[in-house]
Design a protein around this motif. Structure first.
Motif, PDB file in Angstrom:
ATOM      1  N   GLN A   3       0.834  -1.193   0.000  1.00 18.54           N
ATOM      2  CA  GLN A   3       0.000   0.000   0.000  1.00 18.54           C
ATOM      3  C   GLN A   3       0.868   1.242   0.000  1.00 18.54           C
ATOM      4  OE1 GLN A   3      -2.071  -0.982   3.716  1.00 18.54           O
ATOM      5  NE2 GLN A   3      -1.161   0.822   4.664  1.00 18.54           N
ATOM      6  N   ILE A   4       0.361   2.311  -0.623  1.00 19.33           N
ATOM      7  CA  ILE A   4       1.056   3.599  -0.620  1.00 19.33           C
ATOM      8  C   ILE A   4       0.245   4.637   0.157  1.00 19.33           C
ATOM      9  CG2 ILE A   4       2.349   3.195  -2.745  1.00 19.33           C
ATOM     10  CD1 ILE A   4      -0.682   5.431  -2.877  1.00 19.33           C
ATOM     11  N   ASP A   5      -0.895   4.218   0.695  1.00 22.62           N
ATOM     12  CA  ASP A   5      -1.809   5.132   1.359  1.00 22.62           C
ATOM     13  C   ASP A   5      -2.381   4.412   2.575  1.00 22.62           C
ATOM     14  OD1 ASP A   5      -3.599   7.259   1.886  1.00 22.62           O
ATOM     15  OD2 ASP A   5      -4.027   7.586  -0.223  1.00 22.62           O
ATOM     16  N   MET A   6      -3.550   4.821   3.019  1.00 25.07           N
ATOM     17  CA  MET A   6      -4.196   4.209   4.174  1.00 25.07           C
ATOM     18  C   MET A   6      -4.616   2.768   3.852  1.00 25.07           C
ATOM     19  SD  MET A   6      -6.821   7.303   5.020  1.00 25.07           S
ATOM     20  CE  MET A   6      -6.230   8.969   5.398  1.00 25.07           C
ATOM     21  N   PRO A   7      -4.791   1.945   4.898  1.00 21.78           N
ATOM     22  CA  PRO A   7      -5.418   0.636   4.677  1.00 21.78           C
ATOM     23  C   PRO A   7      -6.808   0.812   4.075  1.00 21.78           C
ATOM     24  CG  PRO A   7      -4.453   0.781   6.871  1.00 21.78           C
ATOM     25  CD  PRO A   7      -4.391   2.155   6.296  1.00 21.78           C
ATOM     26  N   TYR A   8      -7.244  -0.187   3.314  1.00 23.53           N
ATOM     27  CA  TYR A   8      -8.508  -0.067   2.588  1.00 23.53           C
ATOM     28  C   TYR A   8      -9.679   0.203   3.526  1.00 23.53           C
ATOM     29  CZ  TYR A   8     -12.179  -0.984  -0.811  1.00 23.53           C
ATOM     30  OH  TYR A   8     -13.264  -0.863  -1.627  1.00 23.53           O
ATOM     31  N   ALA A   9      -9.712  -0.437   4.673  1.00 21.12           N
ATOM     32  CA  ALA A   9     -10.821  -0.221   5.614  1.00 21.12           C
ATOM     33  C   ALA A   9     -10.884   1.240   6.051  1.00 21.12           C
ATOM     34  CB  ALA A   9     -10.660  -1.135   6.823  1.00 21.12           C
ATOM     35  N   GLN A  10      -9.739   1.863   6.204  1.00 20.14           N
ATOM     36  CA  GLN A  10      -9.705   3.274   6.603  1.00 20.14           C
ATOM     37  C   GLN A  10     -10.120   4.174   5.443  1.00 20.14           C
ATOM     38  OE1 GLN A  10      -6.021   4.299   8.508  1.00 20.14           O
ATOM     39  NE2 GLN A  10      -6.563   6.473   8.767  1.00 20.14           N
ATOM     40  N   GLN A  12     -12.330   3.593   3.336  1.00 12.64           N
ATOM     41  CA  GLN A  12     -13.778   3.523   3.177  1.00 12.64           C
ATOM     42  C   GLN A  12     -14.532   4.500   4.078  1.00 12.64           C
ATOM     43  OE1 GLN A  12     -13.796  -0.909   3.603  1.00 12.64           O
ATOM     44  NE2 GLN A  12     -15.122  -0.824   1.804  1.00 12.64           N
ATOM     45  N   THR A  13     -13.869   5.034   5.081  1.00 11.45           N
ATOM     46  CA  THR A  13     -14.524   6.003   5.973  1.00 11.45           C
ATOM     47  C   THR A  13     -13.834   7.364   5.987  1.00 11.45           C
ATOM     48  OG1 THR A  13     -13.230   5.236   7.886  1.00 11.45           O
ATOM     49  CG2 THR A  13     -15.355   4.171   7.486  1.00 11.45           C
ATOM     50  N   TYR A  14     -12.760   7.507   5.199  1.00 12.25           N
ATOM     51  CA  TYR A  14     -11.992   8.753   5.210  1.00 12.25           C
ATOM     52  C   TYR A  14     -12.823   9.903   4.645  1.00 12.25           C
ATOM     53  CZ  TYR A  14      -8.347  12.137   4.032  1.00 12.25           C
ATOM     54  OH  TYR A  14      -7.595  13.287   3.913  1.00 12.25           O
ATOM     55  N   SER A  15     -12.784  11.065   5.316  1.00 15.93           N
ATOM     56  CA  SER A  15     -13.637  12.193   4.917  1.00 15.93           C
ATOM     57  C   SER A  15     -12.868  13.428   4.488  1.00 15.93           C
ATOM     58  CB  SER A  15     -14.589  12.561   6.061  1.00 15.93           C
ATOM     59  OG  SER A  15     -13.859  12.943   7.220  1.00 15.93           O
ATOM     60  N   GLY A  16     -11.539  13.331   4.316  1.00 22.06           N
ATOM     61  CA  GLY A  16     -10.779  14.465   3.796  1.00 22.06           C
ATOM     62  C   GLY A  16     -10.340  15.428   4.871  1.00 22.06           C
ATOM     63  N   SER A 279      -6.615   8.076  -1.042  1.00 19.17           N
ATOM     64  CA  SER A 279      -7.366   8.756   0.023  1.00 19.17           C
ATOM     65  C   SER A 279      -8.050  10.009  -0.491  1.00 19.17           C
ATOM     66  CB  SER A 279      -6.450   9.090   1.207  1.00 19.17           C
ATOM     67  OG  SER A 279      -5.327   9.845   0.790  1.00 19.17           O
ATOM     68  N   THR A 280      -7.407  10.731  -1.402  1.00 18.61           N
ATOM     69  CA  THR A 280      -8.038  11.946  -1.938  1.00 18.61           C
ATOM     70  C   THR A 280      -9.258  11.591  -2.777  1.00 18.61           C
ATOM     71  OG1 THR A 280      -6.711  12.065  -3.987  1.00 18.61           O
ATOM     72  CG2 THR A 280      -5.771  13.058  -2.000  1.00 18.61           C
ATOM     73  N   TYR A 285     -15.518  10.339  -2.992  1.00 18.74           N
ATOM     74  CA  TYR A 285     -16.470   9.240  -3.145  1.00 18.74           C
ATOM     75  C   TYR A 285     -17.328   9.064  -1.894  1.00 18.74           C
ATOM     76  CZ  TYR A 285     -18.332   4.558  -3.958  1.00 18.74           C
ATOM     77  OH  TYR A 285     -19.184   3.488  -4.112  1.00 18.74           O
ATOM     78  N   ASN A 286     -16.710   9.157  -0.727  1.00 22.24           N
ATOM     79  CA  ASN A 286     -17.443   8.915   0.515  1.00 22.24           C
ATOM     80  C   ASN A 286     -18.497   9.974   0.805  1.00 22.24           C
ATOM     81  OD1 ASN A 286     -15.987   6.568   0.982  1.00 22.24           O
ATOM     82  ND2 ASN A 286     -14.469   7.567   2.288  1.00 22.24           N
TER      83      ASN A 286
END
Length: 320
Positions: A3-10, A12-16, A279-280, A285-286
């Motif tokens: 991974q180069i960013d957050m874990p996938y589970a994170q 899915q809830t990331y809000s910027g 993440s961006t 998307y979220n």
């Protein structure tokens, strides 16, 4: 999985983290009022490129600020009944591309509108006239002027104005107008669907222009986002205005527009994307509240995503 960013589970809830200006909604409501008050002066000029199946035109319209904006318009030759249409948006610095890129959709009974962004690689004008730095990039163009003079404000509005023009065409079914694009084109797809809520379906792929502060935080203000680093090095080398700068950029941050979307959405993302970090993309998307789904490519970056063009075509053909 690497991974180069957050874990996938994170993700899915990331809000910027990029700030949203307090008057953001008013800013865009006023921008849309200005767009609707602009006489587009639509002009259709038959192209030198024609095929037995497609009737092709250079379409011009006047956008906010007086710029003449160009789009390639191809429609099924001889179609007598209203039919669906696809709006296509290109990547950063590019253009609408060749006519052949429109023909697959025309063969399926769609009209196609492919817009050239102001001042980039195509035939649209950049009306200019902003104060401050205009070097190396459209994200920062107008950043030291009034928020109304940010260049991407005009480009975002051009997408919505083109959608409205398409919907007014007698040969187009205004209830079946769709939008798609990759990278900058993905960002413009989100902006278009947000600012013209009659867009029925939207298919953005790894969208650009989202969560600028996160890009900076990840030390990925390079490649497509290099102008952010260049701006700070030249005009705020000690970051004394960092909060002000990122808040101003918040006006043209697609994550803050995403909750306006009413279209059904299919979005493609590569989890190894170092150009537009995942993440961006998830920040936008979220925030989409309409029906949506992701097409995730764990091992892919900012590149071709196998099968995704086919998936998008099937999405637009579906009656759901």
């Amino acid at each position: 999985m690497p991974q180069i960013d957050m874990p996938y589970a994170q993700l899915q809830t990331y809000s910027g983290i990029n700030p949203k200006p307090a008057d953001f909604e008013h800013y865009w409501d006023q921008a849309l009022a200005e767009m609707r008050a602009t006489d587009p002066k639509v002009e259709l000029i038959p192209s030198s490129f024609q095929t037995p199946a497609a009737e092709c035109f250079d379409l011009y319209f006047t956008g906010v600020g007086g710029a003449r904006v160009h789009a390639k318009y191809a429609r099924p030759r001889g179609a007598s009944e209203p039919h669906p249409a696809v709006l296509q948006f290109h990547g950063y610095t590019g253009s609408a591309g060749d006519w052949n890129e429109r023909l697959a959709y025309v063969s399926l009974g769609f009209s196609v509108f492919a817009m050239d962004c102001r001042g980039q690689g195509g035939s649209s004008e950049d009306a200019g006239g902003v104060k401050g730095n205009t070097h190396h990039g459209h994200i920062i163009r107008g950043l030291d002027d009034k928020p109304e003079n940010l260049l991407f404000r005009g480009i975002f509005l051009d997408t919505a104005q083109l959608a409205s023009i398409a919907m007014d065409m007698k040969e187009v079914d205004e209830t079946r107008v769709y939008a798609t694009g990759w990278s900058q084109g993905g960002a413009l797809t989100i902006a278009c669907a947000a600012l013209e809520p009659r867009i029925r379906k939207a298919a953005p792929v790894y969208p650009f222009l989202s969560d600028y502060k996160r890009v900076w935080q990840m030390d990925l203000a390079k490649d497509a986002y290099e102008e952010l680093r260049g701006y700070f090095r030249r005009f705020d080398p000690q970051h004394k205005r960092e909060d002000e700068v990122f808040t101003r950029l918040g006006y043209i941050d697609i994550q803050h527009l995403a909750n306006r979307i009413r279209a059904d959405v299919v979005m493609g993302v590569g989890l190894m994307d170092t150009i537009c970090p995942p993440s961006t993309q998830f920040a936008a998307y979220n925030k989409i509240q309409s029906r949506k789904r992701l097409e995730v490519y764990p091992d892919f970056g900012h590149e071709g995503l196998p099968g995704l063009h086919d998936t998008i075509i099937q999405f637009f053909l579906s009656e759901e």
